[in-house]
Scaffold this active site. Sequence first.
Site, PDB file in Angstrom:
ATOM      1  N   ASP A  17       0.864  -1.193   0.000  1.00 18.72           N
ATOM      2  CA  ASP A  17       0.000   0.000   0.000  1.00 18.72           C
ATOM      3  C   ASP A  17       0.891   1.230   0.000  1.00 18.72           C
ATOM      4  OD1 ASP A  17      -2.470   1.514   0.214  1.00 18.72           O
ATOM      5  OD2 ASP A  17      -1.906   1.934   2.281  1.00 18.72           O
ATOM      6  N   SER A  18       0.284   2.385  -0.296  1.00 14.39           N
ATOM      7  CA  SER A  18       1.028   3.639  -0.263  1.00 14.39           C
ATOM      8  C   SER A  18       1.419   4.015   1.169  1.00 14.39           C
ATOM      9  CB  SER A  18       0.164   4.761  -0.845  1.00 14.39           C
ATOM     10  OG  SER A  18      -0.978   4.934  -0.025  1.00 14.39           O
ATOM     11  N   CYS A  55      -4.363  -1.550  -2.054  1.00 11.45           N
ATOM     12  CA  CYS A  55      -4.487  -0.120  -2.334  1.00 11.45           C
ATOM     13  C   CYS A  55      -5.365   0.024  -3.579  1.00 11.45           C
ATOM     14  CB  CYS A  55      -3.091   0.451  -2.597  1.00 11.45           C
ATOM     15  SG  CYS A  55      -3.084   2.176  -3.114  1.00 11.45           S
ATOM     16  N   GLU A  85      -2.649   9.277   7.575  1.00 11.38           N
ATOM     17  CA  GLU A  85      -1.186   9.148   7.642  1.00 11.38           C
ATOM     18  C   GLU A  85      -0.603  10.011   8.767  1.00 11.38           C
ATOM     19  OE1 GLU A  85       1.178   7.254   5.739  1.00 11.38           O
ATOM     20  OE2 GLU A  85      -0.610   6.136   5.148  1.00 11.38           O
ATOM     21  N   CYS A 122     -11.118   2.818  -0.445  1.00 10.25           N
ATOM     22  CA  CYS A 122      -9.722   3.158  -0.147  1.00 10.25           C
ATOM     23  C   CYS A 122      -9.397   2.437   1.141  1.00 10.25           C
ATOM     24  CB  CYS A 122      -9.557   4.664   0.035  1.00 10.25           C
ATOM     25  SG  CYS A 122      -7.930   5.113   0.690  1.00 10.25           S
ATOM     26  N   HIS A 140      -7.335   2.941   3.395  1.00  6.94           N
ATOM     27  CA  HIS A 140      -7.079   3.762   4.584  1.00  6.94           C
ATOM     28  C   HIS A 140      -8.369   4.033   5.375  1.00  6.94           C
ATOM     29  CE1 HIS A 140      -3.150   4.737   2.854  1.00  6.94           C
ATOM     30  NE2 HIS A 140      -2.850   5.455   3.918  1.00  6.94           N
TER      31      HIS A 140
HETATM   32  N1  DGL Z   1      -4.878   3.017   0.580  1.00 11.92           N
HETATM   33  C1  DGL Z   1      -4.846   3.666  -0.706  1.00 11.92           C
HETATM   34  C2  DGL Z   1      -6.100   3.289  -1.479  1.00 11.92           C
HETATM   35  O1  DGL Z   1      -6.722   2.285  -1.168  1.00 11.92           O
HETATM   36  C3  DGL Z   1      -4.605   5.127  -0.524  1.00 11.92           C
HETATM   37  C4  DGL Z   1      -3.928   5.746  -1.687  1.00 11.92           C
HETATM   38  C5  DGL Z   1      -3.256   7.070  -1.390  1.00 11.92           C
HETATM   39  O2  DGL Z   1      -2.123   7.037  -0.931  1.00 11.92           O
HETATM   40  O3  DGL Z   1      -3.844   8.117  -1.705  1.00 11.92           O
HETATM   41  O4  DGL Z   1      -6.470   3.933  -2.418  1.00 11.92           O
END
Ligand code: DGL
Length: 275
Positions: free
Chosen positions: A11-12, A74, A159, A193, A195
């Site tokens: 993931d990011s 992600c 984050e 998403c 997150h």
């Molecule tokens: N967890 C990522 C997703 O599902 C987030 C992406 C981001 O860093 O903007 O899209």
Amino acid sequence: MKATKKIGIFDSGYGGLTILSSLIKELPDYDYIYLGDNARTPYGTRSFETIYKYSLQATKKLFEMDCQIIIFACNTASAKALRSIQQNDLPKIDSTYRVLGVIRPSVEEIENLTQTNHVGILGTTGTVKSMSYPIEIKKLYPHIKVSQQACPMWVPLVENREYNTEGGKFFIQKSIEKLLSEDKKIDTIILGCTHYPIIEDIIKQYIPENIKLISQGSIIAESFKDYLRRHPEFESLCSKNSSVQFYTTESNKGFEENAGVFLNKKIYANTLVLG
Ligand code: DGL
């Protein structure tokens, strides 16, 4: 042949932890490597080229670390980079490796979730602009109406652990209200998403009780379990010591602290460089 392969989760940043938790619950025996590109998060506001480049770097790194299968935990990477990597890069790297995404399995579940056939998607700007959800839903369930809302502030709020503030809640409420004003018949909202489940308790405060809020964790875990069942040739390569290794592109101390809060347990992480 001895089973030595790990399952990579990418993931990011911290969002993929919501998928990892569900995977561990559903498939506790396997060995996982989690990689969060926290130094370059958020991905959601970046161009296709950048997301593809970063996702490919992470993919190569996880293969080097002995992963046979990687799950892009992600939505943004799944929407913007997955297909190119599967079609163009995997055959060159090793055609026996696999990279899986989170959008298709989530879309497959949608018909079982909605009764009004009006569904809302909350996601990053990248996911929403890619139109991946409406396109995939239309292919499988053309009768379902989809409304989307981008929530560009939500990933930075997670984050930076700023979501539980007055300012954070303002942005959360605003995006939800925008989505709901688009279609009054929405009865199901997908958190598109990874997150967002981290802030699910706050999101729920702004969603009427008659609307179902769906997180992807259990959907992805169920679908991956089924994938392993259908692919014994990969399943038999995966080692089973119930271990998880964590890697981040940012400071490992910061990652340990935040991921520890999100997972509700102490973890240890290593820093690595991508690219
Ligand atoms: N967890 C990522 C997703 O599902 C987030 C992406 C981001 O860093 O903007 O899209």
